[in-house]
Design a protein around this motif. Structure first.
Motif, PDB file in Angstrom:
ATOM      1  N   CYS A 307       0.823  -1.208   0.000  1.00 44.67           N
ATOM      2  CA  CYS A 307       0.000   0.000   0.000  1.00 44.67           C
ATOM      3  C   CYS A 307       0.860   1.262   0.000  1.00 44.67           C
ATOM      4  O   CYS A 307       1.999   1.251   0.480  1.00 44.67           O
ATOM      5  N   ASP A 314      -4.626   5.435   6.634  1.00 46.09           N
ATOM      6  CA  ASP A 314      -4.575   4.618   5.419  1.00 46.09           C
ATOM      7  C   ASP A 314      -4.417   3.138   5.748  1.00 46.09           C
ATOM      8  O   ASP A 314      -3.777   2.768   6.740  1.00 46.09           O
ATOM      9  N   LYS A 315      -5.003   2.308   4.916  1.00 43.08           N
ATOM     10  CA  LYS A 315      -4.838   0.862   5.041  1.00 43.08           C
ATOM     11  C   LYS A 315      -3.381   0.478   4.778  1.00 43.08           C
ATOM     12  O   LYS A 315      -2.729   1.041   3.899  1.00 43.08           O
ATOM     13  N   ASP A 316      -2.897  -0.485   5.559  1.00 40.56           N
ATOM     14  CA  ASP A 316      -1.518  -0.941   5.400  1.00 40.56           C
ATOM     15  C   ASP A 316      -1.523  -2.461   5.325  1.00 40.56           C
ATOM     16  O   ASP A 316      -2.017  -3.142   6.237  1.00 40.56           O
ATOM     17  N   THR A 317      -0.988  -2.992   4.240  1.00 38.31           N
ATOM     18  CA  THR A 317      -0.990  -4.443   4.018  1.00 38.31           C
ATOM     19  C   THR A 317       0.367  -4.867   3.472  1.00 38.31           C
ATOM     20  O   THR A 317       0.993  -4.123   2.721  1.00 38.31           O
ATOM     21  N   CYS A 586     -11.541  -2.301  -2.683  1.00 39.69           N
ATOM     22  CA  CYS A 586     -10.711  -1.622  -1.687  1.00 39.69           C
ATOM     23  C   CYS A 586     -11.147  -0.155  -1.647  1.00 39.69           C
ATOM     24  O   CYS A 586     -12.115   0.232  -2.317  1.00 39.69           O
ATOM     25  N   GLN A 591      -4.146   3.782  -3.447  1.00 32.66           N
ATOM     26  CA  GLN A 591      -3.640   3.623  -2.077  1.00 32.66           C
ATOM     27  C   GLN A 591      -3.552   2.155  -1.644  1.00 32.66           C
ATOM     28  O   GLN A 591      -2.517   1.697  -1.181  1.00 32.66           O
ATOM     29  N   ASP A 592      -4.637   1.411  -1.786  1.00 34.21           N
ATOM     30  CA  ASP A 592      -4.645   0.039  -1.249  1.00 34.21           C
ATOM     31  C   ASP A 592      -5.153  -0.984  -2.268  1.00 34.21           C
ATOM     32  O   ASP A 592      -5.825  -1.946  -1.905  1.00 34.21           O
ATOM     33  N   LEU A 594      -4.416  -3.896  -3.751  1.00 36.42           N
ATOM     34  CA  LEU A 594      -3.468  -4.973  -3.488  1.00 36.42           C
ATOM     35  C   LEU A 594      -3.135  -5.732  -4.778  1.00 36.42           C
ATOM     36  O   LEU A 594      -4.037  -6.154  -5.505  1.00 36.42           O
TER      37      LEU A 594
END
Length: 707
Positions: A307, A314-317, A586, A591-592, A594
């Motif tokens: 991400c 913010d989303k974090d993966t 998402c 941003q995210d 994936l």
């Protein structure tokens, strides 16, 4: 209590041995020269254990070597000491009188009850199946209560150790606590036993008495399904139910204790045969070398950030890759990887400070803790002890408090004067006033707090350390859907992990395992892992069958593996894959999104028909269920299902899974033949029946979880 005194003496002796060893270690680490003072220092260290033994034997009239040995003449006929155990020849601490002539009755009390028992008792088998340890706790408590009556012997057996079945017909009474996992299936390691029980290989159980304690979670659709199936199967095999099945929601100890009481009461009225010896079950354990109780020490190869992080919200993966070498571990797309994390040391130290406990003191390793080995494969802890700091980091869940912790604190408070802490007492009494089951006030209080918060809230009540540790949950491994195909790299496995960070009570909180992987380990670290099979989430055996995959967020993880597997099977085995449709959602494509580049390349190459839902890139939020209902998507889904397609859902069960299922029902009610000829209510019923038929035919499979 001679046995208790003996066990305490063993702890003291271990302490003396350890003190001696520390002396040698200090010499080695400081590279002391072999001076006379050093030699004296080592001699004193070596004498510690001997000094302890002599110091605790002052009551004996004979201090020769034989005074420390047991008298074999009091052993029953045919019984011998364990020739491999020196301690089996030693007397117990605390035996008074002439050391050379022990009282046989004292000796018998000092030995394990299962080793020498001249009282006839009825044998009861306690068989459990567990995913997270609760069934085991119940089994052990039942066994202890049975033992307390002095009327029964029990043997506790894990279904995981009976993959090839068990001669249940040789047991007169079998009590079974068993949990339900995920979407209504047996615990992963109990699956093979449950399959055997349902098969024709299971024997007739006429003459066997049984009872089942079914465990589950009412937030899931198939509440207690595994326990109910085991209960029905035992009855169909001819066994006699002696206590009604109890369906337990989460950790309802009131219901559990009621079941245990009913079991003991019911057993007392049965014509059970009593024997002098225990009818021990010899378990043929054919489990793989590596598993949940013996995880493989895998090397962490890489951590890839998926991400673009611009702000804290913010989303974090991350994508985590492990090297599994020549472990022999095998997995299929749809399986999960179990990862054993550790708690943050900062959180451990905060708890130690609140408890006013020394983190370096030694404590017993819990019986349920997984086997740890060093680089050479030898046990890491050979004395059954580790420091309290290690135990709190590796063994105990210090994030989610149990209600028993509050109950024990209230009990402790009742034993001390109320002066100065009456407010704490009233506060705790108020929390527990509605009991511990379905107590919304208590649930709300616990939901925001970690164990350290509870300890600080009721600091006046200091529990003994052993009682405090018994009040904690087991630190569970976290299961993550595998994101890779073993056809791509046989010695690697990949995960897709969302990092959990949040705030509660104005404190920063983190997910235990997600931040363990993202923040607290480095590439090259060794992590305990195991494969958790998921046979209810599998690609069709026929690669030509269409597949419809719905997985927003990290629900994409198994579908990355699904698509990779089909692409590789076409390349390696010339298996032409059927159509594949993927719904992914998402927040923001920038941003995210994936594996965005990979998904777009699959779309471009015609490997998948990709439908995306970026919820926050327009004024009105759009989700995967929104895209499903769009006319073009709905028609395509129906066409693929009509061609024998399989539907898969992975991800959040709180909202997404239910809303996606409703969208599918709406599609079926619209497109099923002659749907327009039926009233809407009837069309809806037909849609439900159709989806149920897909599920029973393994064409509708879900891997969902409540967060």
């Amino acid at each position: 209590d001679v046995v208790g005194e003996w066990r305490r003496s063993q702890g003291d002796l271990r302490g003396a041995k350890q003190a001696s060893w520390h002396c040698f270690e200090e010499v080695r680490e400081k590279s002391m020269a072999p001076t006379w003072s050093t030699m004296a220092y080592l001699a004193a260290a070596a004498a510690l254990p001997t000094w302890w033994v002599l110091g605790n034997r002052q009551a004996a009239t004979d201090t020769g070597f034989k005074s420390f040995l047991k008298d074999d003449s009091v052993l029953p006929a045919g019984r011998e000491r364990d020739s491999k155990s020196f301690e089996s020849f030693l007397k117990c601490k605390g035996v008074k009188g002439n050391a050379a002539s022990e009282d046989p009755s004292v000796l018998r009390e000092s030995l394990d009850e299962e080793e020498i028992d001249d009282r006839p008792r009825a044998n009861v088998l306690v068989l459990y199946g567990t995913e997270f340890g609760f069934s085991r706790e119940i089994a052990e408590k039942l066994a202890e209560e049975l033992k307390r009556t002095k009327e029964y012997r029990s043997q506790v057996i894990n279904m995981a150790d009976c993959a090839e079945g068990l001669e249940l017909n040789k047991h007169q009474a079998v009590m079974i606590p068993v949990s339900t996992q995920g979407d209504g299936v047996a615990p992963a390691e109990a699956r093979e036993f449950c399959d055997w029980l349902e098969s024709d290989a299971a024997p007739s159980l006429r003459g066997t008495y049984f009872g089942v304690c079914a465990l589950g979670d009412k937030t899931y659709t198939h509440f207690c399904r595994c326990g109910r199936k085991v209960d029905a199967r035992m009855e169909s095999l001819g066994a006699t139910r002696v206590v009604d099945r109890v369906d337990v929601d989460k950790e309802d100890w009131i219901a559990v204790d009621g079941w245990i009481s009913s079991v003991i009461s019911s057993l007392s009225s049965l014509p059970l045969t009593k024997e002098l010896r225990s009818s021990k079950v010899e378990v043929s354990n054919t489990k793989a070398k590596w598993g949940k109780s013996h995880p493989f020490p895998a090397k962490l190869v890489s951590i890839e950030r998926l991400c673009q992080i611009k702000q804290d919200t913010d989303k974090d993966t991350i994508c985590v890759k492990f090297h599994i070498g020549n472990s022999g571990l095998k997995y299929e797309p749809g399986d999960a990887l179990g990862v054993y994390p550790t708690n943050r040391l900062q959180d451990v130290d905060d708890l130690l400070e609140a408890l006013s406990e020394d983190g370096n003191q030694l404590v017993a390793i819990p019986s349920w803790h997984y086997s740890e080995v060093d680089d050479e494969g030898s046990p890491l802890y050979k004395e059954g002890l580790m420091t309290l700091r290690e135990a709190l980091a590796k063994c105990y869940d210090i994030r989610e408090p149990r209600t028993s912790l509050l109950s024990n604190l209230l009990e402790e408070m009742s034993s001390i004067p109320t002066n100065g802490h009456a407010l704490q007492v009233r506060s705790l009494q108020n929390l527990l006033s509605e009991g511990i089951v379905k107590n919304t006030k208590l649930e709300k209080y616990l939901a925001q707090r970690h164990v350290v918060d509870i300890v600080k809230d009721f600091a006046v009540a200091k529990l003994p350390l052993d009682k405090f540790l018994r009040s904690l949950r087991q630190l569970q491994p976290r299961l993550y859907s595998i994101s890779s195909s073993q056809l791509e790299a046989e010695d690697e496995v990949c995960l897709t992990v969302a990092i959990v960070r949040y705030e509660a009570l104005e404190k920063d909180r983190v997910g235990v395992c997600s931040t363990f992987l993202s923040d607290r380990v480095e590439e090259g670290s060794t992590i305990p892992i195991f494969i958790s099979k998921n046979p209810d989430f599998r690609l069709p055996r026929d690669s030509g069958k269409p597949i419809i995959m719905i997985g927003p967020g990290t629900g994409l993880a198994p579908f990355r593996a699904f698509v990779k597997e089909r692409i590789l099977r076409e390349r390696i085995y010339n298996e032409e894959p059927g159509p594949a449709m993927l719904f992914f959602g998402c927040r923001d494509a920038n941003q995210d999104y994936l594996y965005g580049d990979l998904l777009e390349s699959w779309r471009k190459d015609g490997k998948v028909d990709l439908v995306t839902a970026f919820s926050r890139m327009q004024e009105k939020k759009v989700y995967v269920q929104t895209r499903l209902r769009e006319e073009s998507s709905a028609k395509q889904v129906w066409d693929l299902v009509s061609q024998g397609g399989h539907i898969y859902i992975c991800g959040d069960a709180n909202h997404m899974a239910g809303e996606v299922e409703q969208a599918l029902l709406d599609i079926f009610s619209m497109y099923l033949p002659q749907s327009q000829a039926f009233p809407q209510a009837e069309a809806n019923k037909r849609a439900v029946a159709f989806l149920q038929a897909l599920s029973e035919g393994h064409r509708y499979e879900r891997d969902v979880w409540f967060s």
